[in-house]
Each structure stands twice: as structure tokens, then as C-alpha cells.
Enzyme design. Structure first.
Site, PDB file in Angstrom:
ATOM      1  N   THR A   6       0.805  -1.226   0.000  1.00 42.50           N
ATOM      2  CA  THR A   6       0.000   0.000   0.000  1.00 42.50           C
ATOM      3  C   THR A   6       0.839   1.278   0.000  1.00 42.50           C
ATOM      4  OG1 THR A   6      -0.178  -0.185   2.400  1.00 42.50           O
ATOM      5  CG2 THR A   6      -2.001  -1.060   1.109  1.00 42.50           C
ATOM      6  N   GLY A   7       2.171   1.164   0.110  1.00 44.79           N
ATOM      7  CA  GLY A   7       3.029   2.347   0.023  1.00 44.79           C
ATOM      8  C   GLY A   7       3.088   2.852  -1.411  1.00 44.79           C
ATOM      9  N   SER A   8       3.696   4.016  -1.637  1.00 43.91           N
ATOM     10  CA  SER A   8       3.649   4.576  -2.992  1.00 43.91           C
ATOM     11  C   SER A   8       4.459   3.732  -3.972  1.00 43.91           C
ATOM     12  CB  SER A   8       4.104   6.036  -2.994  1.00 43.91           C
ATOM     13  OG  SER A   8       5.457   6.121  -2.613  1.00 43.91           O
ATOM     14  N   ILE A  64      13.506  -5.241  -2.706  1.00 42.39           N
ATOM     15  CA  ILE A  64      13.843  -4.124  -3.588  1.00 42.39           C
ATOM     16  C   ILE A  64      14.409  -2.945  -2.785  1.00 42.39           C
ATOM     17  CG2 ILE A  64      12.900  -2.535  -5.335  1.00 42.39           C
ATOM     18  CD1 ILE A  64      12.594  -5.517  -6.088  1.00 42.39           C
ATOM     19  N   GLU A  98      16.060   0.037  -0.943  1.00 39.82           N
ATOM     20  CA  GLU A  98      17.411   0.570  -0.976  1.00 39.82           C
ATOM     21  C   GLU A  98      17.684   1.291   0.337  1.00 39.82           C
ATOM     22  OE1 GLU A  98      18.020   3.298  -4.193  1.00 39.82           O
ATOM     23  OE2 GLU A  98      20.045   3.815  -3.544  1.00 39.82           O
ATOM     24  N   TYR A 124      19.614  -3.188 -17.494  1.00 34.54           N
ATOM     25  CA  TYR A 124      18.688  -2.827 -18.574  1.00 34.54           C
ATOM     26  C   TYR A 124      19.486  -2.639 -19.868  1.00 34.54           C
ATOM     27  CZ  TYR A 124      16.048  -1.349 -14.394  1.00 34.54           C
ATOM     28  OH  TYR A 124      15.465  -1.277 -13.165  1.00 34.54           O
ATOM     29  N   GLU A 130      30.788  -5.146 -10.372  1.00 37.53           N
ATOM     30  CA  GLU A 130      31.352  -3.825 -10.155  1.00 37.53           C
ATOM     31  C   GLU A 130      32.387  -3.904  -9.051  1.00 37.53           C
ATOM     32  OE1 GLU A 130      27.686  -1.769  -9.281  1.00 37.53           O
ATOM     33  OE2 GLU A 130      27.918  -2.059  -7.128  1.00 37.53           O
ATOM     34  N   HIS A 155      26.510   2.684  -4.907  1.00 37.62           N
ATOM     35  CA  HIS A 155      26.095   1.497  -4.166  1.00 37.62           C
ATOM     36  C   HIS A 155      26.909   1.382  -2.889  1.00 37.62           C
ATOM     37  CE1 HIS A 155      24.631  -0.552  -8.108  1.00 37.62           C
ATOM     38  NE2 HIS A 155      23.704   0.206  -7.561  1.00 37.62           N
TER      39      HIS A 155
END
Lengths: 395, 291
Positions: free
Chosen positions: B17-19, B97, B99, B160, B210, B248
Site C-alpha cells: 500500500t506504500g507509494s 527491492i 534501498e 537494462y 562492479e 552502491h
């Protein structure tokens, strides 16, 4: 985030880790008063800047050395007056140096031997790790390469914590005498509680000293904090000294941008940390040199893009700018609008190469074409890098 | 063919329910992911977009819906707890997900997950996608195409880039796994390589790494001895200055360790084709596959 030596000292005291007595001073008079409190001990006056190599540094006014032993309180005042408000240049500050606003005045410790002791989070084991050596006072990397046998390692169970037997074991390996085990363990315990309690990525004591009287003291401590955890340590966040940071980075952080200043002349604006790094790499591959790392993040707003662009344009070293966006969550039209807005408020005096790909790419390209912003478009990453390197060179 | 997620995936979204949770859950559903439940403590009984039942706890969601994969959008302060809650409920795959989770929290999560059967992907990652079947994360769905290349990466947009290069050249992906850019995370490069190596539907792999840590080197050592599928790699951060954290939390060269050059050498020594620039990730793999 980094902190000053005097702040590290305050943290040591807070966690009951034994250290030399001392306080920070902002004026020569204050330095004298602290030295008087510590008398009859000799004191050390140390310039407080974040960079290392202070002892061998030189002040812009010609005064040599950012660390001095003083025999009397009057001498402490005089030395402090030569440091405070002056610019200290060391091998780590670069030629511009750093202004010294505070000095630390501590009693001069009598040193029988010097030890290296650190706690860090070890990535491969995902656990805290004690790294220690009887060879203190020198660079630990050198000890590690020249005499790896002298490095002691003790892994800590993150759920159970550093156990008393582990402290004794490490103390014995560090050749502490039986009578010193208690003092050494108490110091290790304090450091571990600080490491955990303050969400550190590293606590490094170099040197940890044993005095002729058998005291065990942390002489100089370096703390590295996990930026992700600063929200639950407001007292640590308050220790930040922005005078010690690159003004471009300070400005960027105000707008929630991830920026790191570098020495090259090609400004970069990229979304995503990995792609931002890769963009720097490909610029170098084609013979150019990046002026910065800048990740506008996955969900940047138009305003953030505008601010990011202003920082790039405001950097006098920048001879060309590369915008490289792979829109996933971030939409290309948002980036395009941010660039257009920035170009309206700041004069764009250097060539701009734009590579857009991903979500709403056509909309973004159209916005840019219809605007009056002069730019060079690129088809892909390689094309973009080649074009921006050429543009920077031709200036 | 694919690994870890597919048409049978039954997804629960923690923080639905968060954005961010709302936005991305809709995107995942639009892509065709089977979202069976949401979890937001205090909002049990509500319905998300009139379709997905929201529960107070993961345990209830699991009991009522049989959810087997979780996607977490809970803010950093509560994210570690959310991971452990999913693990406790027996959810097989947890994709975090979020961060910005304190590293110390992840250290405890990792220790508490030892011996449990749940797997963790992330945190601070784009998620995992099996093109045409299930998208569990924040990646743009349309750049992907079903196929037989496995993609493993620490970084979102750089993934991506690789996927888009593959798709533009006509090569689809079996599954793409974003393992995340934090210093302490769940699935490692090596774990993902092993999974793809065992998957008959994956013919080749792109591994994107990386600076920082030694996960790429560990994967390289295993590949040399065990992997017979073509692997191409790219390591970001050749130009990163030591001692600076490049975005990161895990991307830092310190004490001479974790350099890009060291990782590239280890991968090359293991027979992996390493792309010289991020623009040639797909081409490097395609050339390697033809050998």
C-alpha cells in the site's frame, strides 16, 4: 561519513574505551587552559582536519607540522595560535589544503609498544572481523603484504557478539602480559560496543599503545559509519563537518543526488550507480576523462535533474557534458524537461551530448528537439562517449 | 525455460500500500505476474485495486493464498524485519527491492537465514524477471524478450543496458536476476551462476559486476572448474578512485581490494569473455557463443 579525531576521542570515552586525557580547543587561550588542566604532563597539540599526514604537513603561513609536543601550557597556546585559522597542506589534502578550525590538546602518552587493532565488517563472511597486529603505528596494508603472518584475524558471530574468551585470545596473540589482559579486554569490548552501537563499517585504532606503567590506551581511532544507518544516529550525523567536503558534493547531497567530484573535464549525468560508473569507464576508454560520478537515482524528479545539471554547468573544469539515461522507472521525458529547465536558468556554455533510451524515449527526444537547447544526440552508449570526448577535445 | 520464477509464481507484495509498492505492483500485474496477496500491518482485510487481498502478516497471506515468492517494498528501517517475516512464513523466494537498509541489519538477517530453505535476492536490487512469464521488481518489462540467455547483475540500469543490447540483437533472456549493490546481500553472483548452469533452458550467461568485495572472483573460480556454458562479463568501475563509495553501498575499492582490474583478470583467467566497454556486453557474449 568521516569525523574528526577529537570527535572519535569523545566516542571512545562514551563507550568506556581507555584513551589519553584531552580536549578540543577553538582558541589559543582554550588550548592553554586544557594544557594547564593536564599539567604536569607534556601535551600534544594536533590540528583537526580530516586528511591524514598532518604531522608532516606544512601550513600556508610557513609553519611546519600539524602535530607538536609542548612542554608548557604557554607553548601549547603559542603553537595553537600558529595553527588555528591557518591552512594546512598535507599529501592528502591536495595543494589547496584545509583550514584548521580546531586543535586537539591531549597528554603525551609514554609508549612502550604500539599495536594495530581494528574491527570491520567482513563481506565474504557477512560478519564482524577483528584484524590486529603487534606491528602497530605503521600502515597495516604494508604489514599485510610484507609479513602476513603478523596479522591476527578473529571472526565474530553477528548474533552472539564478541565473546570474552575471544578478547583474551586476541590479547594473548598480541603478546599482552597476563596482568594486562583485563585492561586489553575492556578496551576491545568498548570498541566492539561502539562498532555495533554506532553502525560502523570500521573502527580502527592505530596505534593502540601500552605504556611503561602497563596501561592499555587507544591513542588514535578512526571511525567509518554506514550512511544507511545515520537516520538512527542523529548524534553522529551532527558530527558531519561540511567544511571538510567538496562543495560540489555538499550541494548535490542537499538535493538528494549521488555525486562524487573527480579531476577530468567531462561532466556526466546518469541514472543508476552501475551505469554511472560504466559511463565514466567508457569515457576513459575513448580517451576522455570524467569530471564526476553523478547518479540521479531511479526516481529523480524534474527539479533534481535541473539541480544536477546546474552543478555540472557550475563546475569550471567541465568542457563538455554527457547525459546518459536508460529510463526504467525514470522516464526519459522527465529528464528532458529537467535539462530544458536548467538550460533556461543557467547559460549552457559547453557542448552537451544526450543519449536517451528506455521508457518514454520518443517523448523525451521530441521535447529536446522542440526546445531551443543546443545539443548533440547519440544513438547508443559508444556513440555518446565518442561524441562527448571529441566535443571536449575540440575546445 | 527459466529459473526461480515463472507462470506458477504466486507473489505476495510486502509494503503493497506504500507509494512505491502500489506503483510497481500495478506494473507487475500489467506484465502478467500472478500477484495473489499483499501485506501491510494494520491494513488486513482491505483490497488492493479491488483485486488483491491485503493481510496483516505474511504468515496469514501464506496460509490463505499459498504465496511462494515475496517482493518487498518496506522502507529501510523495517525492511530487515520484513525479510525475516517472509522467511519465517516459509516463503521460498524473497526479493527485497528496498534501498538503504543498514548493513548491520543485513548482517543479522544473513546469520538468521543460515540453514533456512528460503532464498533471498537483494536488497537494493531491481528484482528478477522471466520474460513473458513473471516480473518481480522494478525493471521496465518491455525491454525484455523470452529466450535462453541468463543475466546476473548488481546494478539496475546497467542490467537494462545489457538486456536491451541482447533484445535489440534478437537474443532473448531465460531469466534476469538483479542481485543488488549492497555489501551484504542474499544471492551472490556464484549462486546465480550455479542456478543458470543447472537450467537446461539457459544456454549462455552475462555476468555484470562492479568494484568492491570479491563475489565476482568467487564466481570466476567456480566457472573455471564447473561451468561449460559460454559466459561474458562486464565489470564497472575501472576508473573509480580508491576509497570512494560509488553510489552502491558495496561499490568501493579499499585497501587495494575489490578493484575492477583484479576482477577482470580473474574472469579472463577463468575463460570468461570480458567486454571492454558497457556498449559491447551483448556483442561480447554473442561472439563467445559462436566460438
Amino acid at each position: 561519513m568521516n569525523i574528526h579525531e577529537y570527535q572519535a576521542k569523545e566516542l571512545l570515552e562514551k563507550f568506556g574505551a581507555a584513551t589519553t586525557r584531552g580536549k578540543v580547543a577553538s582558541s589559543p587561550e582554550e588550548a592553554e587552559r586544557i594544557a594547564r588542566e593536564l599539567a604536569p604532563a607534556e601535551v600534544v597539540v594536533k590540528a583537526q582536519i580530516h586528511a591524514g599526514g598532518r604531522g608532516k604537513g606544512t601550513f600556508a603561513n610557513g609553519f611546519k607540522g600539524g602535530v607538536h609536543v609542548c612542554k608548557t601550557p604557554e607553548e601549547a597556546r603559542e603553537i595553537a595560535s600558529k595553527m588555528l585559522g591557518q591552512t594546512l597542506v598535507t599529501h592528502q589534502t591536495g595543494p589547496a589544503g584545509r583550514v584548521v578550525n580546531k586543535v586537539l590538546v591531549t597528554e603525551a602518552a609514554q609508549i612502550q609498544r604500539e599495536i594495530y587493532f581494528a574491527i570491520l565488517r567482513d563481506r565474504p563472511t557477512a560478519a564482524p572481523l577483528v584484524v590486529a597486529s603487534t606491528e602497530g603505528g605503521v600502515e597495516i596494508e604494508r604489514v599485510a603484504t610484507e609479513s602476513p603472518g603478523k596479522i591476527i584475524r578473529e571472526s565474530i558471530d553477528p548474533l552472539a557478539g564478541l565473546q570474552p574468551f575471544q578478547m583474551r585470545k586476541v590479547a594473548k596473540e598480541l603478546e599482552f602480559e597476563s596482568s594486562q589482559l583485563k585492561a586489553a579486554s575492556k578496551l576491545f569490548d568498548g570498541l566492539y560496543r561502539a562498532f555495533i552501537g554506532l553502525d560502523c563499517s570500521m573502527v580502527e585504532v592505530n596505534p593502540l599503545v601500552v605504556t611503561p606503567k602497563g596501561e592499555v590506551l587507544a591513542l588514535d581511532a578512526k571511525f567509518n559509519f554506514d550512511d544507511n544507518a545515520l537516520y538512527r544516529h542523529p548524534e553522529i550525523a551532527a558530527m558531519r563537518d561540511i567544511a571538510e567536503e567538496d562543495p560540489r558534493e555538499v550541494e548535490a547531497s542537499k538535493h538528494g543526488l549521488n555525486y562524487i567530484g573527480l579531476d577530468g573535464n567531462i561532466g556526466c549525468l546518469v541514472n543508476g550507480a552501475g551505469l554511472a560508473m560504466a559511463t565514466m569507464d567508457i569515457i576513459k576508454f575513448y580517451g576522455g576523462s570524467p569530471a564526476n560520478f553523478l547518479d540521479v537515482g531511479g526516481g529523480a524528479t524534474e527539479e533534481q535533474v535541473t539541480e544536477a545539471f546546474k552543478i555540472l554547468i557550475g563546475d569550471k573544469k567541465v568542457q563538455a557534458i554527457l547525459v546518459n539515461i536508460f529510463g526504467g522507472i525514470m522516464q526519459c521525458d522527465v529528464i528532458a524537461q529537467g535539462i530544458i529547465n536548467a538550460a533556461k536558468t543557467v547559460h549552457l556554455s559547453v557542448p552537451l551530448v544526450v543519449r536517451l533510451e528506455g521508457t518514454n524515449v520518443e517523448k523525451g527526444k521530441k521535447l529536446l528537439q522542440e526546445s531551443s537547447v543546443a545539443l548533440i544526440t547519440a544513438d547508443d552508449l559508444a556513440d555518446a562517449a565518442e561524441k562527448v570526448v571529441k566535443a571536449a577535445r575540440s575546445r | 525455460m527459466s529459473v526461480l520464477v515463472n507462470k506458477n509464481t504466486r507473489l505476495v507484495v510486502q509494503g503493497i500500500t506504500g507509494s512505491a509498492g502500489t506503483f510497481h505492483t500495478r506494473q507487475c500485474m500489467e506484465y502478467g505476474t500472478n500477484v495473489v496477496a499483499g501485506v501491510t500491518p494494520g491494513k488486513g482485510g482491505q483490497k488492493f485495486d479491488d483485486q488483491v487481498l491485503v493481510f496483516d502478516t505474511v504468515a496469514e497471506a501464506r496460509r490463505e493464498t499459498g504465496c511462494n515468492v515475496s517482493m518487498i517494498f518496506v522502507p529501510p528501517a523495517g525492511a530487515a524485519d520484513a525479510i525475516l517475516e517472509a522467511v519465517d512464513a516459509g516463503v521460498e523466494l524473497v526479493v527485497c527491492i528496498t534501498e538503504g537498509i543498514p548493513v548491520m541489519d543485513m548482517m543479522r538477517v544473513k546469520a538468521q537465514m543460515a540453514g533456512k530453505k528460503s532464498r533471498l535476492i537483494g536488497p537494493n536490487c531491481p528484482g528478477i524477471i522471466t520474460p513473458g512469464a513473471a516480473k518481480i521488481g522494478i525493471m521496465p518489462g518491455y525491454i525484455h524478450k523470452p529466450g535462453n540467455i541468463g543475466v546476473i547483475s548488481r546494478s539496475g540500469t546497467l542490467t537494462y543496458e545489457a538486456v536491451w543490447q541482447l533484445t535489440s540483437r534478437g537474443h532473448g533472456q531465460s531469466t534476469c536476476i538483479g542481485i543488488g549493490g549492497d555489501p551484504i546481500n542474499g544471492m551472490s553472483h556464484l549462486d546465480a551462476v550455479r542456478i543458470f548452469n543447472d537450467d537446461p533452458g539457459t544456454e549462455a550467461m552475462i555476468l555484470i559486476g562492479e568494484i568492491g568485495g570479491s563475489a565476482e572472483e568467487e564466481a570466476a573460480a567456480w566457472i573455471e572448474d564447473n561451468c561449460r556454458k559460454p559466459v561474458a562479463a562486464f565489470i564497472a568501475g575501472v576508473t573509480a578512485p580508491p576509497g570512494r563509495r560509488m553510489g552502491h553501498a558495496g561499490a568501493i575499492v579499499s585497501g587495494g581490494k575489490g578493484t575492477a582490474v583484479g576482477k577482470i583478470e580473474a574472469l579472463r583467467a577463468a575463460g570468461v569473455a570480458v567486454a571492454e566497454t558497457p556498449a559491447t556486453m551483448a556483442d561480447t557474449l554473442i561472439a563467445r557463443m559462436k566460438r
